[in-house]
Design a protein around this motif. Structure first.
Motif, mmCIF file in Angstrom:
data_model
loop_
_atom_site.group_PDB
_atom_site.id
_atom_site.type_symbol
_atom_site.label_atom_id
_atom_site.label_comp_id
_atom_site.label_asym_id
_atom_site.label_seq_id
_atom_site.Cartn_x
_atom_site.Cartn_y
_atom_site.Cartn_z
ATOM 1 N N VAL A 43 116.041 3.597 23.456
ATOM 2 C CA VAL A 43 116.765 2.622 23.978
ATOM 3 C C VAL A 43 117.955 3.302 24.779
ATOM 4 O O VAL A 43 118.111 2.640 25.832
ATOM 5 N N ARG A 44 118.535 4.262 24.184
ATOM 6 C CA ARG A 44 119.686 4.749 25.142
ATOM 7 C C ARG A 44 119.208 5.350 26.574
ATOM 8 O O ARG A 44 119.735 5.151 27.448
ATOM 9 N N TYR A 45 117.870 5.904 26.414
ATOM 10 C CA TYR A 45 117.445 6.618 27.548
ATOM 11 C C TYR A 45 116.974 5.454 28.537
ATOM 12 O O TYR A 45 117.374 5.696 29.812
ATOM 13 N N ALA A 46 116.378 4.296 27.979
ATOM 14 C CA ALA A 46 115.900 3.303 28.974
ATOM 15 C C ALA A 46 117.092 2.384 29.637
ATOM 16 O O ALA A 46 117.249 2.176 30.629
ATOM 17 N N CYS A 47 118.180 2.404 28.882
ATOM 18 C CA CYS A 47 119.533 1.858 29.122
ATOM 19 C C CYS A 47 120.357 2.529 30.234
ATOM 20 O O CYS A 47 120.640 2.240 31.267
ATOM 21 N N ASP A 48 119.889 3.921 30.080
ATOM 22 C CA ASP A 48 120.600 4.773 31.322
ATOM 23 C C ASP A 48 119.773 4.577 32.375
ATOM 24 O O ASP A 48 120.443 4.823 33.671
ATOM 25 N N GLN A 49 118.366 4.693 32.395
ATOM 26 C CA GLN A 49 117.509 4.384 33.476
ATOM 27 C C GLN A 49 117.898 3.135 34.061
ATOM 28 O O GLN A 49 117.975 2.912 35.431
ATOM 29 N N LYS A 50 118.102 2.233 33.373
ATOM 30 C CA LYS A 50 118.386 0.893 33.800
ATOM 31 C C LYS A 50 119.589 0.859 34.873
ATOM 32 O O LYS A 50 119.679 0.250 35.658
ATOM 33 N N ARG A 51 120.660 1.378 34.294
ATOM 34 C CA ARG A 51 121.909 1.583 34.600
ATOM 35 C C ARG A 51 121.922 2.478 36.083
ATOM 36 O O ARG A 51 122.389 1.763 36.956
ATOM 37 N N LEU A 52 121.239 3.291 36.342
ATOM 38 C CA LEU A 52 120.975 4.131 37.441
ATOM 39 C C LEU A 52 120.382 3.260 38.431
ATOM 40 O O LEU A 52 120.611 3.233 39.546
ATOM 41 N N ALA A 53 119.224 2.456 38.072
ATOM 42 C CA ALA A 53 118.500 1.684 38.960
ATOM 43 C C ALA A 53 119.404 0.673 39.484
ATOM 44 O O ALA A 53 119.141 0.530 40.748
ATOM 45 N N PHE A 54 120.148 0.082 38.658
ATOM 46 C CA PHE A 54 121.044 -1.092 39.014
ATOM 47 C C PHE A 54 121.854 -0.615 40.148
ATOM 48 O O PHE A 54 122.133 -1.173 40.956
ATOM 49 N N ARG A 55 122.659 0.802 39.660
ATOM 50 C CA ARG A 55 123.496 1.130 40.768
ATOM 51 C C ARG A 55 122.967 1.445 41.976
ATOM 52 O O ARG A 55 123.560 1.079 43.078
ATOM 53 N N GLN A 56 121.992 2.145 42.275
ATOM 54 C CA GLN A 56 121.545 2.426 43.243
ATOM 55 C C GLN A 56 121.003 1.330 44.103
ATOM 56 O O GLN A 56 121.014 1.178 45.218
ATOM 57 N N ALA A 57 120.371 0.099 43.279
ATOM 58 C CA ALA A 57 119.988 -1.005 44.244
ATOM 59 C C ALA A 57 121.401 -1.701 44.736
ATOM 60 O O ALA A 57 121.181 -2.175 45.839
ATOM 61 N N ARG A 58 122.256 -1.782 44.047
ATOM 62 C CA ARG A 58 123.542 -2.078 44.414
ATOM 63 C C ARG A 58 124.096 -1.360 45.700
ATOM 64 O O ARG A 58 124.599 -2.003 46.742
ATOM 65 N N LEU A 59 123.999 -0.107 45.710
ATOM 66 C CA LEU A 59 124.508 0.771 46.695
ATOM 67 C C LEU A 59 123.717 0.417 48.132
ATOM 68 O O LEU A 59 124.127 0.403 49.012
ATOM 69 N N ASP A 60 122.628 0.337 47.745
ATOM 70 C CA ASP A 60 121.269 -0.080 48.768
ATOM 71 C C ASP A 60 121.864 -1.441 49.529
ATOM 72 O O ASP A 60 121.818 -1.611 50.799
ATOM 73 N N GLN A 61 121.992 -2.272 48.745
ATOM 74 C CA GLN A 61 122.421 -3.734 49.151
ATOM 75 C C GLN A 61 123.831 -3.788 49.779
ATOM 76 O O GLN A 61 123.848 -4.182 50.885
ATOM 77 N N ILE A 62 124.640 -2.899 49.591
ATOM 78 C CA ILE A 62 126.082 -2.852 50.188
ATOM 79 C C ILE A 62 125.791 -2.094 51.368
ATOM 80 O O ILE A 62 126.331 -2.265 52.275
#
Length: 72
Positions: A43-62
């Motif tokens: 669960v912790r690993y999956a949430c870390d991966q989800k956080r990194l993907a969210f961050r990268q997607a938001r950086l790409d959007q900005i």
């Protein structure tokens, strides 16, 4: 020069909320029904991966909005 300064100010204003991902909420919701240490680590690993993907997607959007690439 002006564009870079404007970009830095704008980024600092949106970065606080725009790049936020609540890791604790992800882990708490993922831990429902979990009773083993191995599952908890997953669960912790999956949430870390989800956080990194969210961050990268938001950086790409900005980056697309401002027209300049951003790197984390």
């Amino acid at each position: 020069m002006f564009r870079a300064a404007f970009f830095a100010i704008g980024l600092s204003l949106v970065a606080e909320g725009a790049l936020s991902f609540d890791l604790n909420d992800c882990i708490i919701s993922g831990m429902k029904g979990v009773s083993s240490d191995i599952a908890a680590r997953q669960v912790r690993y999956a949430c870390d991966q989800k956080r990194l993907a969210f961050r990268q997607a938001r950086l790409d959007q900005i980056s697309q909005e401002f027209g300049e690439p951003l790197e984390a």
